[in-house]
Scaffold this active site. Structure first.
Site, PDB file in Angstrom:
ATOM      1  N   SER A 144       0.860  -1.187   0.000  1.00  0.00           N
ATOM      2  CA  SER A 144       0.000   0.000   0.000  1.00  0.00           C
ATOM      3  C   SER A 144       0.893   1.232   0.000  1.00  0.00           C
ATOM      4  CB  SER A 144      -0.866  -0.003   1.262  1.00  0.00           C
ATOM      5  OG  SER A 144      -1.578   1.196   1.399  1.00  0.00           O
ATOM      6  N   TYR A 157      -2.154  -1.005  10.474  1.00  0.00           N
ATOM      7  CA  TYR A 157      -2.185  -1.300   9.033  1.00  0.00           C
ATOM      8  C   TYR A 157      -0.865  -0.868   8.388  1.00  0.00           C
ATOM      9  CZ  TYR A 157      -3.879  -1.339   4.206  1.00  0.00           C
ATOM     10  OH  TYR A 157      -4.047  -1.594   2.872  1.00  0.00           O
TER      11      TYR A 157
HETATM   12  O1  NJP Z   1     -10.234  -5.444  -0.261  1.00  0.00           O
HETATM   13  P1  NJP Z   1     -11.565  -6.358  -0.201  1.00  0.00           P
HETATM   14  P2  NJP Z   1      -9.296  -5.026  -1.502  1.00  0.00           P
HETATM   15  N1  NJP Z   1      -7.637 -15.301   4.596  1.00  0.00           N
HETATM   16  O2  NJP Z   1     -12.048  -6.148   1.190  1.00  0.00           O
HETATM   17  C1  NJP Z   1      -9.600 -11.606   1.703  1.00  0.00           C
HETATM   18  C2  NJP Z   1      -4.772  -3.763  -0.246  1.00  0.00           C
HETATM   19  N2  NJP Z   1      -5.089  -2.361  -0.443  1.00  0.00           N
HETATM   20  O3  NJP Z   1      -9.522  -5.854  -2.679  1.00  0.00           O
HETATM   21  O4  NJP Z   1     -11.586 -14.326   3.167  1.00  0.00           O
HETATM   22  C3  NJP Z   1      -7.808 -15.240   3.270  1.00  0.00           C
HETATM   23  O5  NJP Z   1     -12.464  -6.076  -1.337  1.00  0.00           O
HETATM   24  C4  NJP Z   1     -11.099 -11.418   1.535  1.00  0.00           C
HETATM   25  O6  NJP Z   1     -11.722 -12.683   1.349  1.00  0.00           O
HETATM   26  P3  NJP Z   1     -12.594 -13.496   2.448  1.00  0.00           P
HETATM   27  C5  NJP Z   1      -5.403  -4.373   0.987  1.00  0.00           C
HETATM   28  O7  NJP Z   1      -4.646  -4.101   2.142  1.00  0.00           O
HETATM   29  C6  NJP Z   1      -6.376  -1.955  -0.580  1.00  0.00           C
HETATM   30  O8  NJP Z   1      -9.363  -3.556  -1.629  1.00  0.00           O
HETATM   31  O9  NJP Z   1     -13.527 -14.306   1.596  1.00  0.00           O
HETATM   32  N3  NJP Z   1      -8.308 -14.174   2.635  1.00  0.00           N
HETATM   33  C7  NJP Z   1     -11.155 -10.652   0.228  1.00  0.00           C
HETATM   34  O10 NJP Z   1     -11.111 -11.527  -0.865  1.00  0.00           O
HETATM   35  C8  NJP Z   1      -5.390  -5.833   0.625  1.00  0.00           C
HETATM   36  O11 NJP Z   1      -4.144  -6.407   0.953  1.00  0.00           O
HETATM   37  C9  NJP Z   1      -6.655  -0.594  -0.716  1.00  0.00           C
HETATM   38  O12 NJP Z   1     -13.271 -12.490   3.310  1.00  0.00           O
HETATM   39  C10 NJP Z   1      -8.692 -13.134   3.396  1.00  0.00           C
HETATM   40  C11 NJP Z   1      -9.871  -9.829   0.265  1.00  0.00           C
HETATM   41  O13 NJP Z   1      -9.010 -10.377   1.276  1.00  0.00           O
HETATM   42  C12 NJP Z   1      -5.550  -5.831  -0.902  1.00  0.00           C
HETATM   43  O14 NJP Z   1      -5.288  -4.499  -1.325  1.00  0.00           O
HETATM   44  C13 NJP Z   1      -5.616   0.324  -0.712  1.00  0.00           C
HETATM   45  C14 NJP Z   1      -8.542 -13.132   4.783  1.00  0.00           C
HETATM   46  C15 NJP Z   1     -10.154  -8.387   0.612  1.00  0.00           C
HETATM   47  O15 NJP Z   1     -10.981  -7.838  -0.369  1.00  0.00           O
HETATM   48  C16 NJP Z   1      -6.926  -6.229  -1.378  1.00  0.00           C
HETATM   49  O16 NJP Z   1      -7.882  -5.356  -0.819  1.00  0.00           O
HETATM   50  C17 NJP Z   1      -4.318  -0.140  -0.571  1.00  0.00           C
HETATM   51  C18 NJP Z   1      -7.990 -14.279   5.392  1.00  0.00           C
HETATM   52  N4  NJP Z   1      -7.832 -14.362   6.711  1.00  0.00           N
HETATM   53  C19 NJP Z   1      -4.058  -1.477  -0.438  1.00  0.00           C
HETATM   54  N5  NJP Z   1      -9.005 -11.944   5.263  1.00  0.00           N
HETATM   55  C20 NJP Z   1      -8.057  -0.066  -0.840  1.00  0.00           C
HETATM   56  N6  NJP Z   1      -9.033  -0.883  -1.163  1.00  0.00           N
HETATM   57  O17 NJP Z   1      -8.275   1.156  -0.664  1.00  0.00           O
HETATM   58  C21 NJP Z   1      -9.428 -11.241   4.201  1.00  0.00           C
HETATM   59  O18 NJP Z   1      -3.332   0.763  -0.562  1.00  0.00           O
HETATM   60  N7  NJP Z   1      -9.234 -11.938   3.073  1.00  0.00           N
END
Ligand code: NJP
Length: 268
Positions: A144, A157
């Site tokens: 990020s 974070y």
């Molecule tokens: O977030 P979201 P993004 N084990 O909430 C999964 C970074 N980022 O796509 O397990 C396995 O739509 C969750 O799946 P589920 C951010 O830090 C974002 O925006 O089914 N998976 C879902 O597929 C992150 O690293 C922004 O709930 C787990 C996914 O993670 C990445 O981008 C800005 C899990 C999250 O989908 C993707 O974020 C930035 C687990 N324990 C960086 N816990 C931003 N959106 O603004 C969660 O700079 N997941």
């Protein structure tokens, strides 16, 4: 078992939503076999059906990356099915943004560290031997801009994303002579479910995050992941105009302190 045709294989964590789901579609359209890892099975199954309609092979692998046994099963399943991995995208992550004392020690603090940092390290460790054996592979860690710039309310974070950047830098050098490339992606705000859930008090959400031209779409980030997988380099800050802000923060630290401590916090 290795299939006779050798279509490239990508493993994507956090594939059930947002950036991960957009990346899965991007790589499927590009001819990859796609391994989909996240906790929510139904979402992964719906996405896999969509990818099959595009003509792609997809594996649904429900995985909590904060559980080492599940991470080991993920790697076993991919390697037993397809035999190799070309690209690993460590994307699973969450944010819990609030003043430090308002963060729960386990649900907010430990969980962010275990998913964003420890999880990415465990998943990488599980796939590394297969990449090393083939002397090829690209690992992309989704960090990020908060992995370069410490932001008020993002303390834990930012710690996880700085940590992921450190891991990326060190591992890149550790495996450089094994044909494996290790890359960091450093996005600014992206319009996904992430932002809706991250602020413990929604009133804390910075207004700038929703200004036109500031927030990226998940598809923009997926395009960057595709580009990095095929032209790996040290790392990319996205959107491009945030790179000078990262530089300014590093070189004019007191100005960064002054601006960010005034713009990110509501007066309490
Ligand atoms: O977030 P979201 P993004 N084990 O909430 C999964 C970074 N980022 O796509 O397990 C396995 O739509 C969750 O799946 P589920 C951010 O830090 C974002 O925006 O089914 N998976 C879902 O597929 C992150 O690293 C922004 O709930 C787990 C996914 O993670 C990445 O981008 C800005 C899990 C999250 O989908 C993707 O974020 C930035 C687990 N324990 C960086 N816990 C931003 N959106 O603004 C969660 O700079 N997941």
């Amino acid at each position: 078992m290795t299939h006779s045709t050798s279509l490239p294989v990508v493993v994507i964590t956090g594939a059930s939503a947002g950036i991960g789901a957009a990346a899965a579609r991007r790589f499927a359209r590009g001819g990859y076999r796609v391994a989909l890892a996240a906790r929510r099975r139904e979402r992964l199954e719906a996405l896999a059906a969509e990818l099959h309609n595009l003509g792609a092979e997809a594996l649904v692998l429900p995985t909590d990356v904060s559980d080492p046994a599940q991470v080991a099963r993920l790697a076993d399943a991919v390697l037993q099915t397809w035999g190799y991995v070309d690209v690993l995208i460590n994307n699973a992550g969450l944010g819990r943004f609030a003043r430090l004392e308002a963060l729960d020690p386990v649900d907010d603090i430990q969980r962010q560290i275990q998913v964003n940092l420890t999880g990415a390290i465990w998943v990488t460790r599980a796939f590394l031997p297969a990449m090393r054996a083939r002397k090829r592979g690209v690992i992309i860690n989704v960090s990020s801009v908060a992995g370069w710039v410490g932001l008020p309310l993002y303390t834990v974070y930012s710690a996880t994303k700085f940590g992921l950047r450190g891991f990326t830098e060190a591992l890149r050098r550790e495996v450089a002579r094994d044909g494996i490339r290790v890359v960091g992606l450093y996005p600014g705000p992206v319009t996904t479910e992430f932002g809706q859930q991250a602020f413990k008090d929604p009133a804390d959400r910075p207004r700038a995050a929703s200004w036109p031209g500031v927030a990226l779409r998940a598809e923009d980030v997926a395009d960057a992941l595709w580009d990095l997988a095929h032209h790996p380099r040290r790392g990319v800050v996205q959107p491009w105009w945030m790179a000078p802000l990262v530089w300014l923060n590093a070189h004019l630290n007191r100005l960064g302190d002054w601006i960010l401590s005034r713009t990110m916090l509501r007066s309490s």
